[in-house]
Each structure stands twice: as structure tokens, then as C-alpha cells.
Design an enzyme around this catalytic site. Structure first.
Site, short mmCIF file in Angstrom:
data_model
loop_
_atom_site.label_atom_id
_atom_site.label_comp_id
_atom_site.label_asym_id
_atom_site.label_seq_id
_atom_site.Cartn_x
_atom_site.Cartn_y
_atom_site.Cartn_z
N ASP A 1 0.86 -1.18 0.00
CA ASP A 1 0.00 0.00 0.00
C ASP A 1 0.90 1.24 0.00
O ASP A 1 1.69 1.42 0.92
CB ASP A 1 -0.90 -0.01 1.23
CG ASP A 1 -2.06 0.97 1.15
OD1 ASP A 1 -1.92 1.99 0.45
OD2 ASP A 1 -3.10 0.73 1.80
N ARG B 1 -0.28 4.41 -0.23
CA ARG B 1 -1.07 5.61 0.06
C ARG B 1 -0.51 6.38 1.26
O ARG B 1 0.16 5.81 2.12
CB ARG B 1 -2.53 5.23 0.33
CG ARG B 1 -3.27 4.77 -0.91
CD ARG B 1 -4.66 4.30 -0.57
NE ARG B 1 -4.67 3.06 0.22
CZ ARG B 1 -5.75 2.44 0.61
NH1 ARG B 1 -6.95 2.93 0.32
NH2 ARG B 1 -5.67 1.31 1.30
#
Length: 343
Positions: free
Chosen positions: A275, A277
Site C-alpha cells: 500500500d 497511500r
């Protein structure tokens, strides 16, 4: 754009260019300066059975006869199963991998494949001036890449919505020219008590096209509907497509999933983390809107931890269990087993 930059730091300098847009004439021109070296993430290196001697970064020797097709095959996993033997690749050891790390981070910031070609050079300032190239000192560039750019609330307007009723849409723009992010206020949420909030990452395929491969569209709609039912809430729409790797790389990951890899392994084969983000953006937006406590609509404990670490109090995690289909059952199982989502 396929144009190199000049990176300098720790008594060394290099021309650096992303592999994805590299064309044969540019490769030939770069070779006139010296022997090129390939920079990959440790995840991509693991797929190629290459050792990442710098921890998160692997430096790979480029064979003298290697062309752009070879370089792109090393960087892009789309043909890994069809053409599994690309090596053996030879790792480079000794010295610093700081320039290589910076080059990979720059490629990531442009949503390109995280792979770069570097050629060591002398007199970097003169070289950059003579060829009209961007010159970057990595001790300045790396902190800039990791910092959270200040976000300005540039405009807002009333927006009636089918699912949520009366609302207001805010457009937030970062001062570094990066992606804009949006905040949708439902009703008139009070600032002196916990607000029902959702951090929703953009998903073109799920939110717009109704993809059955994920649960993003149903989550978006369910969150807005719940806020409408309760009369108030705030939904942050964060432009971090594909868990932060961009839509093109997300489609590359989908292609790998069609070959049998799960969503996590697909990201790793591309060279990305599970991930990518940055949920600090969500905390910044909520603070900018005047909220300090939230009831967070999420199945992802990482979002709760990130908001807490940024000084926003999550008084309740509100589950959002919608959108399971036959097509995304394996995807959801992977999110639960490998990414810790509470499904």
C-alpha cells in the site's frame, strides 16, 4: 517524459532516467557518458532472484549489449511468466545506493514503474547547464518527496446528492502541483463532536465503471447513504488510485491478477509496497475543515492508527461491510489475510 535528471549527493552524481519511457536514442546518448546501472526496488529484485544489497534498493549491472527491450522486461513483470529467464542478473555492491534510491522515488512520484537507469557523471552542475537538464541535490529532493504539501481549500459549493441529500463539495489543492483532493460535507456536521467520516481512495474502475473486482464503489455509495441517513458526515475523496500507485500501474496489477497472483503479490512483482497511500492527507483535510474527533467508517485498522498518530481522535471504528461478489471474494480474502482488514 523520458528526459533524464541530474542527481547529486554524498560526493557523487549521476544522470538518472525512468525505465518506462526510455527510448533507444536516449539510451545510446546515456551510454556515451559511461556504463549504465539499473535501480530496482527490493520487491522487484526478489522476483528476479537478485540481491538488494542496499536493503530497499537493488543495483543491477546492465550487460553491454542490453537494449531498451531488455531493460523494460526487467522493470515490467507483464511477461515474467511468458519469458521467465531474463538473467542471471548481476548485483552491484559497495558504495552508496542513495542516488539509485532517489531515482526510484522520483519514478514512483510520477506513477511510473519503480525502476530507473543511472550513469555516473562528473561536474554535474556544468552537465545540467550545458544540456538544459534539471539538477537535483538528493539531500533536498528526498525530504521534499516525503513531506506532506500544504493543502489549500480553494473553493466550495453546495451539492445536492441522490444518496446523501444536501451537501457541500470542497476542492483542496496542494502547493506542490500534486493531485487535488476533495471533501464532501453531508448536511452541516458539528465541529464540537465526533463526525462520521470516511477516507475513500479514488477508484476509477469501481466508483465510475462499477467494477466487480473490488468493493470500492459499494463502499462509496454505502458511506454516503449512511451519512445521509444520519443527517451529517464528511467523506474525503483522496486521489490515490490503486493504493497510491496510479491507474496505469493498477491495470498492470490487474493483468498480473489474471495470471493468478493476488493483489499483494501483484504489487510486489511490480516493485511496489502493499500500500503506497499517504493517509496523512486525510488527517490534514479533516483538521482543515475544523474536525478533531471522528467516527471512522473503515475496515482498515491502518487508517485508524494513522489518524490517531496525526492527532485526530478516532472515537469509534464504524464497519463498512458491503460489496462482496463472486468476482471479488478472493480479493477481499487477501485484504483480510494479508493487509489486516477487518472483514
Amino acid at each position: 517524459m523520458g528526459v533524464p535528471v541530474v542527481l547529486a549527493g554524498e560526493g557523487e552524481a549521476a544522470l538518472a532516467i525512468a525505465i518506462e519511457p526510455l527510448e533507444p536514442p536516449r539510451l545510446s546518448a546515456l551510454r556515451s557518458f559511461g556504463e549504465p546501472e539499473l535501480a530496482l526496488t527490493a520487491w522487484r529484485a526478489e522476483t528476479l532472484k537478485a540481491f538488494a544489497c542496499d536493503g530497499d534498493i537493488a543495483r543491477i549491472a546492465v550487460p553491454p549489449g542490453a537494449d531498451t527491450a531488455w531493460l523494460k522486461a526487467i522493470a515490467d513483470p507483464q511477461d515474467d511468466l511468458r519469458v521467465p529467464l531474463k538473467g542471471p542478473v548481476r548485483g552491484l555492491y559497495g558504495g552508496s545506493g542513495a542516488l539509485h534510491r532517489a531515482a526510484v522515488l522520483l519514478a514512483k512520484s510520477a506513477h511510473l514503474l519503480p525502476a530507473a537507469l543511472l550513469v555516473r557523471v562528473e561536474n554535474p552542475l556544468v552537465l545540467a547547464a550545458d544540456h538544459g537538464l534539471t539538477f537535483l541535490r538528493i539531500d533536498e529532493a528526498l525530504p521534499a518527496l516525503s513531506r506532506l504539501a500544504p493543502l489549500a481549500d480553494v473553493v466550495s459549493a453546495r451539492l445536492p446528492m441522490a444518496l446523501a441529500g444536501a451537501g457541500r463539495l470542497h476542492i483542496f489543492r496542494p502547493d506542490d502541483g500534486g493531485d487535488e483532493h476533495y471533501a464532501i460535507e453531508v448536511g452541516q456536521p458539528a465541529r464540537d463532536r465526533p463526525v462520521l467520516a470516511r477516507l475513500h481512495s479514488a477508484c476509477f474502475t469501481g466508483d465510475v465503471l462499477g467494477s466487480l473486482k473490488c468493493d470500492c464503489g459499494p463502499q462509496l455509495h454505502a458511506a454516503l447513504a449512511q451519512m445521509g441517513d444520519e443527517g451529517a458526515g464528511v467523506l474525503l475523496y483522496l486521489n490515490q488510485e490503486g493504493r497510491g500507485i496510479g491507474l496505469a500501474n493498477k491495470m498492470r496489477a490487474y493483468s498480473l491478477q489474471d495470471q493468478g497472483f493476488d493483489t499483494v503479490d501483484a504489487n510486489h512483482r511490480l516493485g511496489f509496497e502493499d500500500d503506497e497511500r499517504d493517509f496523512r492527507i486525510g488527517a490534514e483535510l479533516l483538521r482543515g475543515l475544523g474536525f478533531r474527533e471522528v467516527r471512522l467508517l473503515t475496515n482498515n485498522p491502518r487508517k485508524v492508527a494513522m489518524l490517531d498518530s496525526c492527532g485526530l481522535k478516532v472515537v469509534e471504528r464504524v464497519p463498512l461491510k458491503v460489496g462482496k461478489t463472486r468476482e471479488n471474494a478472493a480479493y477481499l480474502a487477501t485484504k483480510a489475510a494479508r493487509s489486516g482488514h477487518l472483514l
